[in-house]
Design a protein around this motif. Structure first.
Motif, PDB file in Angstrom:
ATOM      1  N   GLN A  31       0.772  -1.163  -0.016  1.00  0.00           N
ATOM      2  CA  GLN A  31      -0.208  -0.171   0.109  1.00  0.00           C
ATOM      3  C   GLN A  31       0.364   1.322   0.158  1.00  0.00           C
ATOM      4  N   THR A  32       2.113   1.363  -0.107  1.00  0.00           N
ATOM      5  CA  THR A  32       2.465   2.697   0.094  1.00  0.00           C
ATOM      6  C   THR A  32       4.168   2.307  -0.768  1.00  0.00           C
ATOM      7  N   ALA A  33       4.349   3.333  -1.320  1.00  0.00           N
ATOM      8  CA  ALA A  33       5.455   3.647  -1.835  1.00  0.00           C
ATOM      9  C   ALA A  33       6.507   5.259  -1.152  1.00  0.00           C
ATOM     10  N   ILE A  34       7.228   5.312  -1.787  1.00  0.00           N
ATOM     11  CA  ILE A  34       8.068   6.376  -1.177  1.00  0.00           C
ATOM     12  C   ILE A  34       8.669   6.917  -1.439  1.00  0.00           C
ATOM     13  N   SER A  35       9.007   8.643  -2.306  1.00  0.00           N
ATOM     14  CA  SER A  35       9.099   9.485  -2.939  1.00  0.00           C
ATOM     15  C   SER A  35      10.718   9.984  -2.897  1.00  0.00           C
ATOM     16  N   ILE A  36      12.156   9.743  -3.520  1.00  0.00           N
ATOM     17  CA  ILE A  36      12.702  10.752  -2.827  1.00  0.00           C
ATOM     18  C   ILE A  36      13.402  11.615  -3.672  1.00  0.00           C
ATOM     19  N   GLY A  37      13.676  12.990  -3.754  1.00  0.00           N
ATOM     20  CA  GLY A  37      14.808  13.744  -4.416  1.00  0.00           C
ATOM     21  C   GLY A  37      14.157  14.009  -5.445  1.00  0.00           C
ATOM     22  N   GLY A  38      14.625  15.064  -6.000  1.00  0.00           N
ATOM     23  CA  GLY A  38      14.581  15.101  -7.562  1.00  0.00           C
ATOM     24  C   GLY A  38      14.563  16.757  -7.735  1.00  0.00           C
ATOM     25  N   GLN A  39      14.706  17.390  -9.063  1.00  0.00           N
ATOM     26  CA  GLN A  39      15.156  18.309  -9.458  1.00  0.00           C
ATOM     27  C   GLN A  39      13.744  19.315 -10.668  1.00  0.00           C
ATOM     28  N   GLY A  40      13.349  20.089  -9.869  1.00  0.00           N
ATOM     29  CA  GLY A  40      12.288  20.887 -10.791  1.00  0.00           C
ATOM     30  C   GLY A  40      12.603  21.803 -11.856  1.00  0.00           C
ATOM     31  N   ALA A  41      11.989  23.174 -11.623  1.00  0.00           N
ATOM     32  CA  ALA A  41      12.110  24.438 -12.914  1.00  0.00           C
ATOM     33  C   ALA A  41      13.307  25.052 -12.005  1.00  0.00           C
ATOM     34  N   ARG A  42      13.829  25.588 -13.951  1.00  0.00           N
ATOM     35  CA  ARG A  42      14.980  26.389 -13.765  1.00  0.00           C
ATOM     36  C   ARG A  42      15.923  25.655 -12.589  1.00  0.00           C
ATOM     37  N   MET A  43      16.242  24.392 -12.982  1.00  0.00           N
ATOM     38  CA  MET A  43      17.235  23.691 -12.491  1.00  0.00           C
ATOM     39  C   MET A  43      17.655  23.637 -11.196  1.00  0.00           C
ATOM     40  N   GLN A  44      16.209  24.146  -9.791  1.00  0.00           N
ATOM     41  CA  GLN A  44      16.139  24.058  -8.836  1.00  0.00           C
ATOM     42  C   GLN A  44      15.735  22.089  -8.180  1.00  0.00           C
ATOM     43  N   PHE A  45      16.802  22.747  -6.977  1.00  0.00           N
ATOM     44  CA  PHE A  45      16.116  21.259  -6.157  1.00  0.00           C
ATOM     45  C   PHE A  45      15.324  21.186  -5.640  1.00  0.00           C
ATOM     46  N   CYS A  46      14.407  19.822  -5.188  1.00  0.00           N
ATOM     47  CA  CYS A  46      12.715  20.677  -5.209  1.00  0.00           C
ATOM     48  C   CYS A  46      12.986  21.079  -3.455  1.00  0.00           C
ATOM     49  N   LYS A  47      12.229  21.944  -3.308  1.00  0.00           N
ATOM     50  CA  LYS A  47      12.351  21.610  -1.154  1.00  0.00           C
ATOM     51  C   LYS A  47      11.019  21.007  -1.052  1.00  0.00           C
ATOM     52  N   ASP A  48      10.711  19.759  -1.352  1.00  0.00           N
ATOM     53  CA  ASP A  48       9.901  18.958  -0.305  1.00  0.00           C
ATOM     54  C   ASP A  48      10.397  17.412  -1.430  1.00  0.00           C
ATOM     55  N   PRO A  49      11.700  17.241  -0.853  1.00  0.00           N
ATOM     56  CA  PRO A  49      12.298  15.928  -1.713  1.00  0.00           C
ATOM     57  C   PRO A  49      11.608  14.581  -1.058  1.00  0.00           C
ATOM     58  N   ILE A  50      10.805  14.307  -0.255  1.00  0.00           N
ATOM     59  CA  ILE A  50      10.183  13.160   0.162  1.00  0.00           C
ATOM     60  C   ILE A  50       9.136  13.501   0.869  1.00  0.00           C
ATOM     61  N   TRP A  51       8.507  11.985  -0.536  1.00  0.00           N
ATOM     62  CA  TRP A  51       6.386  12.056   0.225  1.00  0.00           C
ATOM     63  C   TRP A  51       6.645  10.280   0.171  1.00  0.00           C
ATOM     64  N   LYS A  52       5.170  10.340   0.627  1.00  0.00           N
ATOM     65  CA  LYS A  52       5.136   8.994   0.914  1.00  0.00           C
ATOM     66  C   LYS A  52       3.517   8.719   0.349  1.00  0.00           C
ATOM     67  N   LEU A  53       3.544   7.869  -0.773  1.00  0.00           N
ATOM     68  CA  LEU A  53       2.694   8.206  -1.742  1.00  0.00           C
ATOM     69  C   LEU A  53       1.960   6.300  -1.492  1.00  0.00           C
ATOM     70  N   CYS A  54       0.132   6.754  -1.000  1.00  0.00           N
ATOM     71  CA  CYS A  54      -0.371   5.771  -0.194  1.00  0.00           C
ATOM     72  C   CYS A  54      -1.359   5.144  -1.006  1.00  0.00           C
ATOM     73  N   THR A  55      -1.273   3.722  -2.226  1.00  0.00           N
ATOM     74  CA  THR A  55      -1.601   3.784  -3.764  1.00  0.00           C
ATOM     75  C   THR A  55      -2.748   2.967  -3.384  1.00  0.00           C
ATOM     76  N   GLU A  56      -3.426   2.581  -1.796  1.00  0.00           N
ATOM     77  CA  GLU A  56      -5.157   2.443  -1.947  1.00  0.00           C
ATOM     78  C   GLU A  56      -6.090   3.971  -2.231  1.00  0.00           C
ATOM     79  N   ASP A  57      -5.430   4.835  -2.256  1.00  0.00           N
ATOM     80  CA  ASP A  57      -6.276   5.475  -3.054  1.00  0.00           C
ATOM     81  C   ASP A  57      -5.491   7.085  -3.750  1.00  0.00           C
ATOM     82  N   LEU A  58      -4.218   6.214  -3.906  1.00  0.00           N
ATOM     83  CA  LEU A  58      -3.352   7.194  -4.614  1.00  0.00           C
ATOM     84  C   LEU A  58      -3.702   9.056  -4.655  1.00  0.00           C
TER      85      LEU A  58
END
Length: 537
Positions: A225-252
């Motif tokens: 039921q769970t996946a973890i997103s870590i890191g990444g880079q967004g617009a203007r080559m800026q590193f994401c200020k919200d780097p870690i998220w938890k995905l609940c796959t039962e309701d996405l």
């Protein structure tokens, strides 16, 4: 007492001063535009209290960073030289989270000094190729772990001081990951111009209910039921200020997870790997890069206790980015990737295998026989039937579409002779195992543009098959994440026992997140589709 002292130190020339007092549980302070570094730290006994919430916002009250001080993570810092996040000032707000009704004897101290930066230049947009890249003349030799980041190809970047890299254009290329803002969600940032002048770029608020648009992140399933997103880079080559998220796959649904776990959280990065061990129920984050930094550290997230640990490993492994990492019998197998080399040599691609043993906390290199793949980065790998399959990748100016197999019993590499129509050469593609003998390849970057096609490789027959994969087939995407998760069909009238009985363990859904396209957009959408509905041509 919870804390004897909490300090906010701004500029190293001044001592911290009192910021919070006994009768105030929350306070804020404005950060002047001249400030280039902020350090927030604590000392003393925490007692029964668990955390101190910290919110850092820009001049429009848009979050730059939301973090926590805990007994296991007692220091936070921000630097404009790394992130360029408060070109017109910011506000730092600190709030004590009480776990009991006891009074808090706390002091938050603060100091600042006006300081005009010596230089804050803007380097024009860079067109860099993934893989080896040249450094400019006169650039200082870098220490291990302090090299140059291998940025995305044809991207435009607002660089920080001392990042002076020659342009390396490739004729006839379209712009992949340009400065165009991601339309659905981007994190706020401000760019600086040379000679102290500032230019204002449009600001958008990153949605609080899902991650901001990004590429180069990892998405790691940890249970059905769970996946973890870590890191990444967004617009203007800026590193994401919200780097870690938890995905609940039962309701996405998404939940911000940076402050859920205790301990030292990994620094923001790109080109890293995150690998889950189902036996120990831990995620291993290794390598990556950020601006002038290269990483060879190992961070472990225990998903049972939700605690981060920074490993003090023995043995040597070079700083690597855009490598692959596979888990087999409790050990991490790292192959390929980009590593920094001193000036005047260009950054190099690796063809080596490094193994990390978590039980012994040691790195070692195995003796490998057979014909190894050529050095590469941005490739994919997956473990199937006691073998690691390596596909694609990049070593400037060559892009690969070959397949190699490492027999983990014999520790022997061999080229795989395939049939069918193979994918075209590519790197930064998505790869996911969809059955005991098949894995999926989707999208990627071919040196000119992002791709949208999809293929299945059958390890029993060594045959490629192309797929129709709507809605992905019409949207070019590179640097994205693809995983498979168990699919549970639940009706509103079902109770838990009925749901368990009707759940099909063989059913899986394919989840696709993030990535960038040829127009410079970064995706924040999450696409889910049943694996058994993939249309094979």
């Amino acid at each position: 007492m919870l804390i004897n002292a909490v300090y906010c130190h701004i500029q190293v020339q001044l001592n911290p001063v009192s910021f919070l007092c006994r009768d105030g549980w929350q306070n804020s302070v404005e950060i002047q535009t001249c400030v280039q570094q902020i350090v927030l730290f604590t000392r003393g006994d925490w007692g029964n209290r668990d955390s101190v919430s910290v919110e850092f916002t820009d001049e429009e009250n848009i979050p730059i960073s939301m973090s926590k001080l805990t007994p296991f993570s007692k220091c936070l810092s921000w630097e404009t030289t790394e992130d360029g996040v408060w070109s017109k000032g910011a506000t730092l707000t600190v709030k004590v989270n009480q776990s009991t009704s006891e009074l808090l004897d706390q002091v938050l101290t603060f100091s600042q000094m006006e300081c005009t930066p010596e230089c804050n230049p803007t380097i024009s947009g860079l067109k860099e190729c993934l893989g080896k890249r040249k450094r400019s003349q006169g650039e200082d030799v870098v220490d291990e772990g302090k090299g140059k980041e291998n940025i995305c190809p044809n991207g435009s970047e607002k660089a920080t001081p001392h990042r002076r890299i020659k342009n390396n254009p490739r004729g006839g290329q379209t712009r992949l990951f340009s400065q165009k803002e991601e339309q659905t969600a981007v994190a706020t940032s401000q760019s600086h111009k040379a000679k102290g002048k500032q230019s204002k770029t449009p600001s958008q608020t990153a949605p609080l209910d899902k991650p901001s648009g990004r590429w180069g992140q990892t998405l790691c399933p940890i249970d059905p039921q769970t996946a973890i997103s870590i890191g990444g880079q967004g617009a203007r080559m800026q590193f994401c200020k919200d780097p870690i998220w938890k995905l609940c796959t039962e309701d996405l649904s998404w939940v911000p997870a940076e402050t859920l776990a205790e301990g030292p959280t990994p620094e923001a990065r790109i080109g890293h790997t995150a690998t889950y061990d189902p036996e120990s129920k831990r995620i291993f984050v290794f390598g990556g890069s950020k601006h002038k930094k290269w990483f060879n550290d190992v961070h472990i997230l225990d998903t049972q206790s939700w605690r981060w640990t920074l490993v003090e490993a023995q043995g040597k492994v070079p700083p690597l980015a855009y490598h692959s990492c596979s888990m087999f019998r409790g050990e991490l197998f790292v192959f390929g990737g980009v590593f920094p080399r001193p000036h005047p040599e260009p950054d190099g691609c690796s063809d080596s295998i490094y193994i990390f043993n978590p039980e012994m906390a040691i790195w070692y290199q195995p003796i490998v026989n057979g014909g190894k793949p050529a050095p590469r980065s941005g490739h994919s790998s997956c473990v199937m039937q006691g073998r690691i399959y390596v596909f694609g990748g990049w070593d400037t100016p060559v892009c690969f579409n070959d397949m190699f197999m490492l027999d983990l019993g014999l520790m022997e590499f061999s080229a795989v002779k395939t049939s069918g129509v193979a994918p075209s050469p590519r790197s930064w593609h998505g790869c996911a195992v969809v059955s005991d003998s098949r894995f999926l390849i989707h999208g990627g970057y071919n040196g000119t543009s992002a791709l949208s096609d999809a293929f299945i490789f059958n390890t029993d027959t060594s045959c490629w098959s192309s797929l129709t994969l709507p809605p992905l087939s019409s949207i070019p995407r590179a640097g994205h994440s693809i995983i498979t998760m168990p699919f549970r069909c639940k009706k509103e009238s079902m109770d838990e026992e009925e749901e368990e009985e009707l759940s099909d363990p063989a059913s899986q859904m394919l989840l696709v997140f993030g990535g960038g396209d040829n127009e410079g957009s970064f995706f924040s959408d999450l696409i889910a589709m049943p694996v058994n509905e993939l249309n094979q041509e």
